[in-house]
Structures are given as C-alpha cells and as structure tokens.
Design a protein around this motif. Structure first.
Motif, PDB file in Angstrom:
ATOM      1  N   LEU A  42     -25.240   2.555  14.108  1.00 28.27           N
ATOM      2  CA  LEU A  42     -24.400   3.213  15.114  1.00 28.27           C
ATOM      3  C   LEU A  42     -25.271   3.853  16.194  1.00 28.27           C
ATOM      4  CD1 LEU A  42     -21.593   4.824  12.941  1.00 28.27           C
ATOM      5  CD2 LEU A  42     -21.330   2.998  14.623  1.00 28.27           C
ATOM      6  N   HIS A  43     -26.442   4.330  15.820  1.00 32.07           N
ATOM      7  CA  HIS A  43     -27.344   4.941  16.811  1.00 32.07           C
ATOM      8  C   HIS A  43     -27.833   3.904  17.817  1.00 32.07           C
ATOM      9  CE1 HIS A  43     -27.293   8.875  14.992  1.00 32.07           C
ATOM     10  NE2 HIS A  43     -27.450   8.295  13.807  1.00 32.07           N
ATOM     11  N   HIS A  44     -28.036   2.677  17.357  1.00 37.54           N
ATOM     12  CA  HIS A  44     -28.423   1.604  18.281  1.00 37.54           C
ATOM     13  C   HIS A  44     -27.274   1.323  19.257  1.00 37.54           C
ATOM     14  CE1 HIS A  44     -30.063  -2.146  19.835  1.00 37.54           C
ATOM     15  NE2 HIS A  44     -28.824  -2.606  19.715  1.00 37.54           N
ATOM     16  N   VAL A  45     -26.053   1.225  18.728  1.00 40.12           N
ATOM     17  CA  VAL A  45     -24.889   0.972  19.584  1.00 40.12           C
ATOM     18  C   VAL A  45     -24.725   2.119  20.582  1.00 40.12           C
ATOM     19  CG1 VAL A  45     -22.391   0.566  19.664  1.00 40.12           C
ATOM     20  CG2 VAL A  45     -23.753  -0.432  17.818  1.00 40.12           C
ATOM     21  N   GLU A  46     -24.915   3.346  20.110  1.00 39.42           N
ATOM     22  CA  GLU A  46     -24.835   4.506  21.003  1.00 39.42           C
ATOM     23  C   GLU A  46     -25.852   4.382  22.130  1.00 39.42           C
ATOM     24  OE1 GLU A  46     -24.884   9.322  20.541  1.00 39.42           O
ATOM     25  OE2 GLU A  46     -26.512   8.224  19.554  1.00 39.42           O
ATOM     26  N   SER A  47     -27.075   4.039  21.793  1.00 38.97           N
ATOM     27  CA  SER A  47     -28.135   3.910  22.791  1.00 38.97           C
ATOM     28  C   SER A  47     -27.821   2.814  23.811  1.00 38.97           C
ATOM     29  CB  SER A  47     -29.456   3.617  22.083  1.00 38.97           C
ATOM     30  OG  SER A  47     -30.486   3.428  23.016  1.00 38.97           O
TER      31      SER A  47
END
Length: 108
Positions: A42-47
């Motif tokens: 999810l942190h990758h998608v957020e970024s």
C-alpha cells in the motif's frame, strides 16, 4: 541485492493462493488481490498515486461510509487499479461506484 522494507515484505508474505474475488461483486477485495499478486505494498501505491494509505485501505475494505465523495473515489479507484495492472480502469471504477452507491451490477 536490495533490502525490503517491512511493508514490502508483508505484501510478499500475503500473496493470495486462492482464486481472485469477483471483480463485479467484490471490487475492493479484487483490488487487494491484484495488488498482492503484483507484490505491491500500500505504501508503494501511495507513493505512486499520492492517495493516502488510509484511503487505499478503505477502498480495499469497501468501507464506503469512511470514503470521500464519489467523484473523488472514482479517481482514486482508477489510479489504484492502474497501479496494480487492471486493464480497463474506467469500467472498474464505475463498477466500484455502483457497489458503493448500492446499485445492482448488470450482467450483460
């Protein structure tokens, strides 16, 4: 060799083994399934999308009451879907919004 952050390691550990949820009946869980298949946190998608993790989690969990207005959700779902490799993001977002708004999905 690179190092994995905790979120990436968690995503890799959670790779789904069963069949994908139905994209029309369960678009949020389907997004999660696709994200995990891609090995994306999810942190990758957020970024990549600039959509906060809390909103992404609410989208995956279909926590409709905690999501912003439909106009924003449509854009968020399209970006999220694109990031996890879903082909027709506009149609997928329409399906998500129909479920969010309680409309039955056509089986045409």
């Amino acid at each position: 060799p690179g190092t994995l952050d905790a979120a990436t390691a968690t995503a890799e550990a959670d790779v789904p083994s069963g069949p994908a949820p139905d994209a029309k009946a369960e678009p949020g869980p389907y997004l999660r399934h696709q994200r995990l298949l891609q090995g994306v946190s999810l942190h990758h998608v957020e970024s990549a999308t600039k959509i906060g993790v809390a909103i992404l989690e609410r989208i995956e969990n279909e926590d409709f009451d905690a999501l912003p207005a439909a106009v924003f959700v449509r854009g968020h779902v399209e970006q999220f879907a694109r990031e996890v490799g879903i082909a027709n993001t506009a149609d997928f977002a329409k399906t998500y919004l129909k479920k969010m708004q309680g409309e039955p999905e056509d089986d045409r």
